[in-house]
Design an enzyme around this catalytic site. Structure first.
Site, PDB file in Angstrom:
ATOM      1  N   ARG A 236       0.838  -1.189   0.000  1.00 26.19           N
ATOM      2  CA  ARG A 236       0.000   0.000   0.000  1.00 26.19           C
ATOM      3  C   ARG A 236       0.878   1.245   0.000  1.00 26.19           C
ATOM      4  NH1 ARG A 236      -3.597  -2.574  -1.484  1.00 26.19           N
ATOM      5  NH2 ARG A 236      -5.695  -2.864  -0.618  1.00 26.19           N
ATOM      6  N   GLU A 265      -2.696   7.765  -6.345  1.00 26.79           N
ATOM      7  CA  GLU A 265      -2.742   6.992  -7.593  1.00 26.79           C
ATOM      8  C   GLU A 265      -3.875   7.487  -8.474  1.00 26.79           C
ATOM      9  OE1 GLU A 265      -0.912   2.852  -5.670  1.00 26.79           O
ATOM     10  OE2 GLU A 265      -3.035   2.964  -6.177  1.00 26.79           O
ATOM     11  N   HIS A 287       0.836  -0.093  -9.943  1.00 26.47           N
ATOM     12  CA  HIS A 287      -0.096  -0.877  -9.124  1.00 26.47           C
ATOM     13  C   HIS A 287      -0.616  -2.097  -9.893  1.00 26.47           C
ATOM     14  CE1 HIS A 287      -2.939  -0.455  -5.440  1.00 26.47           C
ATOM     15  NE2 HIS A 287      -2.777  -1.729  -5.758  1.00 26.47           N
TER      16      HIS A 287
END
Length: 322
Positions: A236, A265, A287
């Site tokens: 994370r 993000e 990601h």
């Protein structure tokens, strides 16, 4: 049942979403902004969300809402207290990334320990031709056998990473969280893990206790040693103070970093990581550690299964329930 999927684009278009076997009306949105949430879920019975935030106001305004099917493991985008008070069942996805995240973690570790990006860039720039021989030695290459792998987080992903590390001949340490001393003899104190590890990889949730788990003070402690470890984060954004990481990389306190997640993000224009995107000792992927074809299909199948189980009166993977 009216089913609304708020962010279908977060699941690969090549992934098959199986037909729901109960009477339903399905409405798909590729993306949903915060301003659009309330109107789109107002009449929904089931809402599917991967990363779209569902606030107390959104949930309170959805009078028919019975279930939120989270298309991910993390539920920090859902107001769980509001769901509990409203009797809304929230189910998430579990254990679908047991192969893909550990493999991505080690892809980053291998690339950094063997300077693959630096060598690739050098070859493209003509350095091999200039060398006049069959190889050149401009960048360090380090084996993993015998190195120490420090893992923060001992869930299924952390343990899968440990298994790969052990198979490669690495010494594996699991850390207690910063400030914890009650984790038992199998855990290495946090500060000792920072000092002893050649590679530090994070596999823990983002909570108030783990935010900025590795920050300026920790990088200072790391810099006092000789190991200059790699820092890898496929968990994370926010677990590592990103400005402090950039400073540590620039100052040589760490030898490299591989990240798949950031606090904001997608990456914003003002994010500190932009300062080191051209550094071959820093690798940032968007990601996608979770996103192998096999893992995404498993996620999609489990997502459908969670909704079917709920409609049949036997909810599974429940985070908060009636």
């Amino acid at each position: 049942m009216r089913v609304v999927f708020l962010d279908r684009a977060t699941i690969s278009p090549q992934t098959t979403l199986k037909e729901l076997p109960f009477p339903h009306e399905l409405e798909l949105f590729e993306h949903t902004t915060a301003e659009q949430v309330s109107s789109r879920i107002r009449h929904a019975d089931i809402v599917i969300s991967n990363k779209v935030k569902l606030s107390e106001r959104d949930i309170s305004g959805a009078e028919n809402l019975k279930m939120i099917a989270v298309a991910a493991t993390g539920t920090d985008n859902i107001d769980l207290r509001a769901c509990h008070s409203r009797g809304v069942v929230v189910s998430n996805i579990r254990n679908y990334a047991l192969q893909t995240v550990p493999e991505h973690t080690f892809a980053l570790i291998f690339a950094l320990r063997r300077s693959l990006v630096a060598y690739r860039n050098a070859v493209r720039a003509g350095r091999w031709i200039e060398s006049g021989q069959f190889c050149f030695f401009d960048f360090p290459i380090r084996d993993l056998k015998g190195a120490t792998l420090g893992i923060i987080g001992d869930g299924v992903l952390g343990r899968a990473v440990a298994d790969i590390g052990k198979a490669l001949g690495m010494q594996v340490l699991f850390s207690a969280y910063k400030g914890r001393t009650d984790m038992g003899p199998l855990y290495t104190p946090f500060d000792e893990l920072l000092e002893q590890s050649d590679v530090i990889t994070l596999h823990c949730p983002l909570t108030p206790a783990t935010r900025n788990l590795i920050g300026e003070a920790e990088f200072t402690r790391i810099g006092e040693g000789r190991r200059r470890p790699l820092i890898v984060n496929t968990a994370r954004g926010g677990l590592v103070d990103e400005s402090a990481l950039v400073a540590a990389l620039k100052s040589g306190k760490i030898s490299g970093a591989g990240f798949d997640v950031v606090t904001e993000e997608p990456l914003t224009a003002g994010h500190p990581f932009n300062e080191v995107l051209g550094d071959p000792a820093f690798i940032l992927t968007p990601h996608v550690a979770w996103a192998s074809d096999e893992a995404i299909q498993s996620l999609a199948d489990q997502l459908i299964g969670n909704m079917v189980a709920f409609v049949e009166g036997r909810p599974v993977n429940v985070v908060t329930a009636q």
